[in-house]
Design an enzyme around this catalytic site. Structure first.
Site, PDB file in Angstrom:
ATOM      1  N   GLU A 107       0.824  -1.204   0.000  1.00  0.00           N
ATOM      2  CA  GLU A 107       0.000   0.000   0.000  1.00  0.00           C
ATOM      3  C   GLU A 107       0.860   1.257   0.000  1.00  0.00           C
ATOM      4  OE1 GLU A 107      -4.148  -1.220   2.047  1.00  0.00           O
ATOM      5  OE2 GLU A 107      -2.550  -0.874   3.481  1.00  0.00           O
ATOM      6  N   CYS A 120       3.359   8.473   0.794  1.00  0.00           N
ATOM      7  CA  CYS A 120       4.003   7.583   1.761  1.00  0.00           C
ATOM      8  C   CYS A 120       4.100   6.215   1.096  1.00  0.00           C
ATOM      9  CB  CYS A 120       3.142   7.520   3.022  1.00  0.00           C
ATOM     10  SG  CYS A 120       3.696   6.315   4.219  1.00  0.00           S
ATOM     11  N   CYS A 127       7.001  -6.897   7.163  1.00  0.00           N
ATOM     12  CA  CYS A 127       8.052  -6.213   7.926  1.00  0.00           C
ATOM     13  C   CYS A 127       8.462  -7.108   9.091  1.00  0.00           C
ATOM     14  CB  CYS A 127       7.520  -4.884   8.463  1.00  0.00           C
ATOM     15  SG  CYS A 127       8.709  -3.958   9.463  1.00  0.00           S
ATOM     16  N   CYS A 131       7.257  -4.028  15.803  1.00  0.00           N
ATOM     17  CA  CYS A 131       6.814  -3.066  16.823  1.00  0.00           C
ATOM     18  C   CYS A 131       5.412  -3.468  17.261  1.00  0.00           C
ATOM     19  CB  CYS A 131       6.805  -1.643  16.261  1.00  0.00           C
ATOM     20  SG  CYS A 131       8.414  -1.133  15.646  1.00  0.00           S
ATOM     21  N   CYS A 134       2.165  -1.609  15.902  1.00  0.00           N
ATOM     22  CA  CYS A 134       2.033  -1.363  14.459  1.00  0.00           C
ATOM     23  C   CYS A 134       1.356  -2.522  13.730  1.00  0.00           C
ATOM     24  CB  CYS A 134       3.417  -1.111  13.863  1.00  0.00           C
ATOM     25  SG  CYS A 134       3.379  -0.754  12.106  1.00  0.00           S
ATOM     26  N   SER A 229      12.270   6.394  14.568  1.00  0.00           N
ATOM     27  CA  SER A 229      11.134   6.013  15.415  1.00  0.00           C
ATOM     28  C   SER A 229      11.654   5.735  16.816  1.00  0.00           C
ATOM     29  CB  SER A 229      10.462   4.757  14.841  1.00  0.00           C
ATOM     30  OG  SER A 229       9.854   5.071  13.624  1.00  0.00           O
ATOM     31  N   LEU A 230      11.580   6.728  17.670  1.00  0.00           N
ATOM     32  CA  LEU A 230      12.143   6.583  19.015  1.00  0.00           C
ATOM     33  C   LEU A 230      11.084   6.027  19.985  1.00  0.00           C
ATOM     34  CD1 LEU A 230      14.752   7.080  20.625  1.00  0.00           C
ATOM     35  CD2 LEU A 230      13.903   9.365  21.162  1.00  0.00           C
ATOM     36  N   HIS A 231      10.002   6.754  20.123  1.00  0.00           N
ATOM     37  CA  HIS A 231       8.804   6.288  20.837  1.00  0.00           C
ATOM     38  C   HIS A 231       8.954   5.982  22.331  1.00  0.00           C
ATOM     39  CE1 HIS A 231       7.294   6.265  16.866  1.00  0.00           C
ATOM     40  NE2 HIS A 231       7.569   5.040  16.527  1.00  0.00           N
ATOM     41  N   CYS A 348      -0.416   6.117   9.568  1.00  0.00           N
ATOM     42  CA  CYS A 348       0.813   5.395   9.919  1.00  0.00           C
ATOM     43  C   CYS A 348       0.457   4.176  10.750  1.00  0.00           C
ATOM     44  CB  CYS A 348       1.719   6.245  10.789  1.00  0.00           C
ATOM     45  SG  CYS A 348       2.336   7.696  10.000  1.00  0.00           S
TER      46      CYS A 348
END
Ligand code: SAH
Length: 356
Positions: A107, A120, A127, A131, A134, A229-231, A348
């Site tokens: 996508e 995007c 993947c 995470c 996600c 991507s720290l989060h 996202c």
């Protein structure tokens, strides 16, 4: 001739017996191809113009290229390899489902901003980063996308919307730094002035924090914007939501970021999703401020897009604003990301490769 033969044998090595995907060719490769068949180098630029400016999908339409040469191109290359099989539209957003040659699906999401159209794109089918918050990682990595498959996501979106894509973000399905070579080549192709001519400052690559590749990327020419991507403000929390932290912890990650900034003179963006009760306390905001003090960066606070299969909840508006204020007070550059695409699951972390 030798160059030409090498080129063709490379094609076979890539498993593309039916001809190489032309959108995956950097200009120097096309030049080598033409030289290899005793043609002039400038044919490469001509071909690029047909593909990227005049946007044709068949070699027959390339009328300033002589017939024999068009036949050679037809034999050695293919143009279209992916199909747009579904479009979902919101007010300022569209989600595209593409089917690849091998029937896998990916996508991409188009966002209409005041400054232009941003796409995007996905970099992998599935993947492996895993995470917990996600949706995109629910399907494990099936394969990397080739450079041409990334370029084509842009070409197809431009064709659908009849407008230029001015900005590209690598934040769709996949981890760009788990597909490093192909991604770097893709960036080189879309940046070329005779191809899509998308400036490096209009491109943002987001990584979950693959430290060795951040170091490699610091040495590449033409720096795009790098987002991390720290989060989480510490290892304890980050370990719980991002398994990659067990390989590359926050100290290692920030060290690599500092080196990157030193080497490239570019500012880094840290993405921070606010998850209710997990990483959104005042203490977290203070700890994050301390961690990032003195680093040339800014923090992008991301309201969480709730995914169907996770237990995580979005932080409340007031909490987000308080977190923002604490960072500001501590002199950290900070913004809150505009929410896009939630109504069509195009935000996202909501993109999926498994075409429900
Ligand atoms: N693998 C890369 C790029 C893809 S994700 C990376 O991890 O950076 C792009 C961004 O969306 C990342 O910052 C990711 O953490 C974030 N994201 C993932 N799921 C999300 C969700 N449900 N809501 C908001 N952001 C999310």
């Amino acid at each position: 001739m030798i160059i030409g033969l090498c080129f063709i044998s490379n094609l076979a090595g890539m498993g593309l017996k039916m001809g190489k995907h032309i959108y995956g060719c950097a200009i120097n490769e096309l030049e080598e191809y033409f030289l290899g068949i005793n043609e002039k180098k400038y044919r490469a630029i001509q071909t690029y113009e047909w593909l990227y400016q005049k946007k044709v999908f068949s070699f027959d339409e390339m009328t300033n290229i002589k017939h024999d040469l068009r036949e050679a191109l037809k034999k050695d290359f293919k143009i279209k390899t992916i199909n747009l099989i579904r479009v979902q539209k919101g007010s300022d957003v569209a989600k595209y489902l593409y089917e690849l040659k091998d029937k896998n699906t990916i996508e991409a999401v188009l966002m209409k901003h005041s400054y232009g159209n941003s796409l995007c794109i996905s970099t992998q089918v599935g993947c492996n980063i895993g995470c917990l918050f996600c949706e995109s990682g629910r399907l494990k990595k099936v394969r990397n996308l080739l450079p041409g498959e990334m370029v084509e996501q842009i070409i197809m979106a431009e064709e659908e919307v009849h407008e230029k894509i001015s900005h590209v973000v690598l934040m769709g399905i996949g981890e760009p730094f788990d597909n490093y070579e192909n991604v770097v080549k893709f960036l080189k192709i879309i940046n070329h002035h005779k191809s899509l001519n998308i400036g490096t400052r209009h491109i943002t690559l987001s990584t979950a924090g693959v430290v060795p590749r951040i170091n490699d990327f610091a040495n590449e020419e033409g720096q795009v914007n790098l987002a991390i991507s720290l989060h989480a403000p510490n290892n304890e929390i980050r370990n719980k939501i991002m398994p990659i932290n067990k390989s590359y912890n926050i100290e290692k990650l920030l060290e690599a970021c500092k080196n990157y900034i030193k080497r490239t003179n570019r500012r880094i963006t840290f993405e921070y999703i606010l998850l209710d009760g997990i990483n959104d306390s005042d203490d977290c905001a203070v700890e994050l401020s301390k961690r990032l003090k003195g680093i040339n960066c800014y923090v992008n606070l991301i309201p969480y897009n709730e995914a169907s299969n996770t237990v995580f909840k979005k932080s409340g508006k007031a909490v987000i604003l308080r977190f923002y204020d604490i960072l500001k007070k501590n002199k950290i550059n900070v913004t809150i990301r505009k929410e896009f695409g939630g109504q069509i699951d195009a935000a996202c972390g909501q993109l999926r490769a498994d075409n429900r």
